[in-house]
Design a protein around this motif. Sequence first.
Motif, PDB file in Angstrom:
ATOM      1  N   PHE A   5      55.733 -69.776   7.671  1.00 34.22           N
ATOM      2  CA  PHE A   5      54.978 -68.549   7.943  1.00 34.22           C
ATOM      3  C   PHE A   5      54.409 -67.899   6.690  1.00 34.22           C
ATOM      4  CE2 PHE A   5      59.198 -66.799   7.191  1.00 34.22           C
ATOM      5  CZ  PHE A   5      60.021 -67.728   7.813  1.00 34.22           C
ATOM      6  N   THR A   6      54.623 -68.510   5.536  1.00 35.27           N
ATOM      7  CA  THR A   6      53.997 -67.983   4.312  1.00 35.27           C
ATOM      8  C   THR A   6      53.372 -69.130   3.533  1.00 35.27           C
ATOM      9  OG1 THR A   6      56.214 -68.058   3.342  1.00 35.27           O
ATOM     10  CG2 THR A   6      55.392 -65.893   3.938  1.00 35.27           C
ATOM     11  N   GLU A   7      52.288 -68.831   2.829  1.00 35.89           N
ATOM     12  CA  GLU A   7      51.629 -69.836   1.999  1.00 35.89           C
ATOM     13  C   GLU A   7      50.865 -69.142   0.873  1.00 35.89           C
ATOM     14  OE1 GLU A   7      51.987 -73.101   2.039  1.00 35.89           O
ATOM     15  OE2 GLU A   7      50.686 -73.132   0.276  1.00 35.89           O
TER      16      GLU A   7
ATOM     17  N   GLY B  14      66.552 -64.371  -1.903  1.00 37.44           N
ATOM     18  CA  GLY B  14      66.060 -64.673  -0.553  1.00 37.44           C
ATOM     19  C   GLY B  14      64.640 -65.195  -0.581  1.00 37.44           C
ATOM     20  N   GLY B  15      64.036 -65.295   0.607  1.00 38.43           N
ATOM     21  CA  GLY B  15      62.718 -65.912   0.724  1.00 38.43           C
ATOM     22  C   GLY B  15      61.584 -64.904   0.740  1.00 38.43           C
ATOM     23  N   ALA B  16      60.379 -65.397   0.415  1.00 28.43           N
ATOM     24  CA  ALA B  16      59.196 -64.534   0.412  1.00 28.43           C
ATOM     25  C   ALA B  16      57.935 -65.386   0.370  1.00 28.43           C
ATOM     26  CB  ALA B  16      59.215 -63.622  -0.805  1.00 28.43           C
ATOM     27  N   GLY B  17      56.790 -64.752   0.481  1.00 31.46           N
ATOM     28  CA  GLY B  17      55.535 -65.486   0.354  1.00 31.46           C
ATOM     29  C   GLY B  17      54.361 -64.682   0.861  1.00 31.46           C
ATOM     30  N   MET B  18      53.173 -65.287   0.729  1.00 35.32           N
ATOM     31  CA  MET B  18      51.972 -64.637   1.233  1.00 35.32           C
ATOM     32  C   MET B  18      51.815 -65.028   2.706  1.00 35.32           C
ATOM     33  SD  MET B  18      51.175 -63.092  -1.469  1.00 35.32           S
ATOM     34  CE  MET B  18      49.668 -62.284  -0.951  1.00 35.32           C
TER      35      MET B  18
ATOM     36  N   HIS C  13      72.991 -59.317   8.509  1.00 34.65           N
ATOM     37  CA  HIS C  13      71.828 -58.430   8.542  1.00 34.65           C
ATOM     38  C   HIS C  13      70.776 -58.914   7.561  1.00 34.65           C
ATOM     39  CE1 HIS C  13      75.064 -55.939  10.099  1.00 34.65           C
ATOM     40  NE2 HIS C  13      74.143 -55.198  10.685  1.00 34.65           N
ATOM     41  N   GLN C  14      69.528 -58.690   7.921  1.00 34.62           N
ATOM     42  CA  GLN C  14      68.440 -58.982   6.984  1.00 34.62           C
ATOM     43  C   GLN C  14      67.539 -57.763   6.874  1.00 34.62           C
ATOM     44  OE1 GLN C  14      66.070 -62.421   8.016  1.00 34.62           O
ATOM     45  NE2 GLN C  14      67.410 -63.806   6.880  1.00 34.62           N
ATOM     46  N   PHE C  15      66.837 -57.673   5.764  1.00 32.26           N
ATOM     47  CA  PHE C  15      65.746 -56.696   5.691  1.00 32.26           C
ATOM     48  C   PHE C  15      64.481 -57.452   5.371  1.00 32.26           C
ATOM     49  CE2 PHE C  15      65.612 -56.018   0.982  1.00 32.26           C
ATOM     50  CZ  PHE C  15      66.846 -56.585   0.633  1.00 32.26           C
ATOM     51  N   GLU C  16      63.464 -57.127   6.161  1.00 28.80           N
ATOM     52  CA  GLU C  16      62.208 -57.856   6.117  1.00 28.80           C
ATOM     53  C   GLU C  16      61.114 -56.891   5.699  1.00 28.80           C
ATOM     54  OE1 GLU C  16      62.103 -61.053   7.581  1.00 28.80           O
ATOM     55  OE2 GLU C  16      59.938 -61.435   7.655  1.00 28.80           O
ATOM     56  N   GLY C  17      60.430 -57.249   4.634  1.00 26.84           N
ATOM     57  CA  GLY C  17      59.298 -56.426   4.229  1.00 26.84           C
ATOM     58  C   GLY C  17      58.015 -57.124   4.625  1.00 26.84           C
TER      59      GLY C  17
ATOM     60  N   THR D 231      67.186 -65.314  14.560  1.00 32.82           N
ATOM     61  CA  THR D 231      67.765 -66.017  13.409  1.00 32.82           C
ATOM     62  C   THR D 231      67.329 -65.382  12.097  1.00 32.82           C
ATOM     63  OG1 THR D 231      65.876 -67.484  13.514  1.00 32.82           O
ATOM     64  CG2 THR D 231      67.889 -68.233  14.576  1.00 32.82           C
ATOM     65  N   HIS D 232      66.287 -64.562  12.174  1.00 37.62           N
ATOM     66  CA  HIS D 232      65.811 -63.818  10.996  1.00 37.62           C
ATOM     67  C   HIS D 232      65.060 -62.579  11.471  1.00 37.62           C
ATOM     68  CE1 HIS D 232      62.000 -66.657  11.077  1.00 37.62           C
ATOM     69  NE2 HIS D 232      62.210 -66.059  12.218  1.00 37.62           N
ATOM     70  N   THR D 233      64.773 -61.685  10.525  1.00 38.08           N
ATOM     71  CA  THR D 233      64.060 -60.455  10.898  1.00 38.08           C
ATOM     72  C   THR D 233      62.550 -60.677  10.914  1.00 38.08           C
ATOM     73  OG1 THR D 233      64.473 -59.853   8.594  1.00 38.08           O
ATOM     74  CG2 THR D 233      65.714 -58.655  10.271  1.00 38.08           C
ATOM     75  N   SER D 234      62.118 -61.930  10.664  1.00 38.77           N
ATOM     76  CA  SER D 234      60.685 -62.212  10.661  1.00 38.77           C
ATOM     77  C   SER D 234      60.072 -62.040  12.049  1.00 38.77           C
ATOM     78  CB  SER D 234      60.432 -63.634  10.145  1.00 38.77           C
ATOM     79  OG  SER D 234      60.968 -63.780   8.859  1.00 38.77           O
ATOM     80  N   ASN D 235      60.908 -61.978  13.100  1.00 40.13           N
ATOM     81  CA  ASN D 235      60.355 -61.715  14.438  1.00 40.13           C
ATOM     82  C   ASN D 235      59.646 -60.366  14.467  1.00 40.13           C
ATOM     83  OD1 ASN D 235      62.906 -60.310  14.294  1.00 40.13           O
ATOM     84  ND2 ASN D 235      62.769 -59.975  16.495  1.00 40.13           N
ATOM     85  N   GLY D 236      59.945 -59.501  13.486  1.00 38.07           N
ATOM     86  CA  GLY D 236      59.285 -58.187  13.431  1.00 38.07           C
ATOM     87  C   GLY D 236      57.865 -58.262  12.916  1.00 38.07           C
ATOM     88  N   GLN D 237      57.486 -59.380  12.282  1.00 37.49           N
ATOM     89  CA  GLN D 237      56.153 -59.442  11.667  1.00 37.49           C
ATOM     90  C   GLN D 237      55.019 -59.271  12.684  1.00 37.49           C
ATOM     91  OE1 GLN D 237      55.373 -62.628   8.928  1.00 37.49           O
ATOM     92  NE2 GLN D 237      57.347 -62.453   7.899  1.00 37.49           N
ATOM     93  N   VAL D 238      54.984 -60.194  13.667  1.00 40.65           N
ATOM     94  CA  VAL D 238      53.888 -60.135  14.649  1.00 40.65           C
ATOM     95  C   VAL D 238      54.025 -58.891  15.527  1.00 40.65           C
ATOM     96  CG1 VAL D 238      52.901 -61.303  16.665  1.00 40.65           C
ATOM     97  CG2 VAL D 238      53.354 -62.594  14.564  1.00 40.65           C
TER      98      VAL D 238
ATOM     99  N   PHE E  45      51.849 -59.908   2.064  1.00 48.33           N
ATOM    100  CA  PHE E  45      53.039 -60.668   1.709  1.00 48.33           C
ATOM    101  C   PHE E  45      54.215 -60.232   2.570  1.00 48.33           C
ATOM    102  CE2 PHE E  45      53.246 -57.057  -1.319  1.00 48.33           C
ATOM    103  CZ  PHE E  45      54.539 -56.595  -1.101  1.00 48.33           C
ATOM    104  N   ALA E  46      55.202 -61.121   2.634  1.00 52.50           N
ATOM    105  CA  ALA E  46      56.409 -60.825   3.425  1.00 52.50           C
ATOM    106  C   ALA E  46      57.622 -61.338   2.674  1.00 52.50           C
ATOM    107  CB  ALA E  46      56.317 -61.511   4.788  1.00 52.50           C
ATOM    108  N   PHE E  47      58.746 -60.730   2.941  1.00 49.14           N
ATOM    109  CA  PHE E  47      59.990 -61.241   2.373  1.00 49.14           C
ATOM    110  C   PHE E  47      61.141 -60.920   3.322  1.00 49.14           C
ATOM    111  CE2 PHE E  47      61.615 -57.080   1.121  1.00 49.14           C
ATOM    112  CZ  PHE E  47      60.455 -56.339   0.940  1.00 49.14           C
ATOM    113  N   GLY E  48      62.162 -61.750   3.282  1.00 52.87           N
ATOM    114  CA  GLY E  48      63.317 -61.530   4.150  1.00 52.87           C
ATOM    115  C   GLY E  48      64.587 -61.902   3.412  1.00 52.87           C
ATOM    116  N   TRP E  49      65.449 -60.893   3.187  1.00 55.28           N
ATOM    117  CA  TRP E  49      66.677 -61.133   2.438  1.00 55.28           C
ATOM    118  C   TRP E  49      67.888 -60.655   3.227  1.00 55.28           C
ATOM    119  CZ3 TRP E  49      64.548 -58.392  -2.600  1.00 55.28           C
ATOM    120  CH2 TRP E  49      63.446 -59.139  -3.064  1.00 55.28           C
TER     121      TRP E  49
HETATM  122  N1  PHE Z   1      62.792 -65.538   7.382  1.00 54.28           N
HETATM  123  C1  PHE Z   1      63.150 -66.214   6.158  1.00 54.28           C
HETATM  124  C2  PHE Z   1      64.633 -66.587   6.216  1.00 54.28           C
HETATM  125  O1  PHE Z   1      65.360 -66.096   7.033  1.00 54.28           O
HETATM  126  C3  PHE Z   1      62.895 -65.375   4.947  1.00 54.28           C
HETATM  127  C4  PHE Z   1      61.439 -65.051   4.738  1.00 54.28           C
HETATM  128  C5  PHE Z   1      60.907 -63.900   5.261  1.00 54.28           C
HETATM  129  C6  PHE Z   1      60.640 -65.895   4.013  1.00 54.28           C
HETATM  130  C7  PHE Z   1      59.551 -63.585   5.055  1.00 54.28           C
HETATM  131  C8  PHE Z   1      59.330 -65.619   3.791  1.00 54.28           C
HETATM  132  C9  PHE Z   1      58.793 -64.467   4.311  1.00 54.28           C
HETATM  133  O2  PHE Z   1      65.113 -67.339   5.416  1.00 54.28           O
END
Ligand code: PHE
Length: 351
Positions: free
Chosen positions: A263-265, A293-297, A220-224, A180-187, A316-320
């Motif tokens: 997953f961010t705070e 888009g979203g982001a956080g520590m 598509h998303q890009f996740e930093g 549902t998001h590219t955050s699965n790449g984090q761990v 930090f992470a972000f996903g847009w």
């Molecule tokens: N995964 C979140 C989303 O799809 C975006 C996000 C990524 C937020 C990384 C915070 C950190 O909306």
Amino acid sequence: MREQLHNLKNEALALIQEAKDKKELETLRIAFLGRKGKVNQLLKRLVQLEEEEKVQFGQLINEVKRAIQQTIKSKSSTIHAKGRAGTHHPSSIKDFFDPTLPGAKPSQGHLHLVTQAIEEIHRIFEKIGFVRVRYPEVDWDWYVFESLNMPKGHPARDEWETIFINQKPHPKMGKVVLTTHTSNGQVREMERVGQPPIKMINIAKCYHRQQDITHTIMFHQFEGLLIDKEISIPHLKGVFDHFAQEFYGPERKTRLRPFNFCFTEPSFEVDINCPLCLGKGCRTCKGGWHELGGAGMVHPNVLKAGGINPKEYTGFAFGWGVERTYMMKSSLKIEDLRLFYSNDLRFLKQF
Ligand code: PHE
């Protein structure tokens, strides 16, 4: 009768050879081979003959019939070929071929605009040291939700939101879902790299159960993700402003608004200033800003799930969304996101 047959055959073949078009040929076919045609009339007369003659003449008539059929067939294909050639080279002046004229250029395609956007985003992050990776687009619940500190009852884990694969759940990793998001790449990235620093940019397909003018089922998303010692919010803000200026132009900047992700705070929503009023507020943007888009520590529990000590490292992470981010380029006004995937060349050729 033998002579009659002989004459019939000659007459038929001569007429067929002279036929000028398909229509004439068809009239001849009916006249000779049709149910009431000349050949059938002769066949009917066979009954009057002696048994022996019947066999003899029967064979002869069949031979004549076959000869007529064959001549019609070959004449028909010459008429056909002539007709085709005629449309291309009707007369001698049009037959003229000028070998000195430049050839017609074969039309050349180009990459889809989403691919172009992905390449551009990749280049911008690559310049400041992010490494492009790609993680599964069909993944375990563990990487998509559980390891990201998302509680079991979180609405994103609902069947109404997420597309689940019909497969027996893994005892530890859980169900299989379309990411549902590219955050699965984090761990996954923490596991791959092990020891920080980690600087990843994960660009991949995502899926949700929604389709309207601002959503497509697949997008598509890009996740930093950046993890190192003493990483703080100003680093995150610096990276976003760098991206905004490279991707959208030198006058653009970002702002952070408080938000909530498991997953961010702390968590933020990232906005970019409006291309027209640059943040003052105008009729098109209302408040002066557009949401990116979203982001956080990175939450300490997520670092722990990836085997990283949160007392030692922060990040930090972000996903847009790629399509959304691309649509916000000032020169583009794409009213319906679904156009990206409609395969309509009139739309795609413009990019
Ligand atoms: N995964 C979140 C989303 O799809 C975006 C996000 C990524 C937020 C990384 C915070 C950190 O909306």
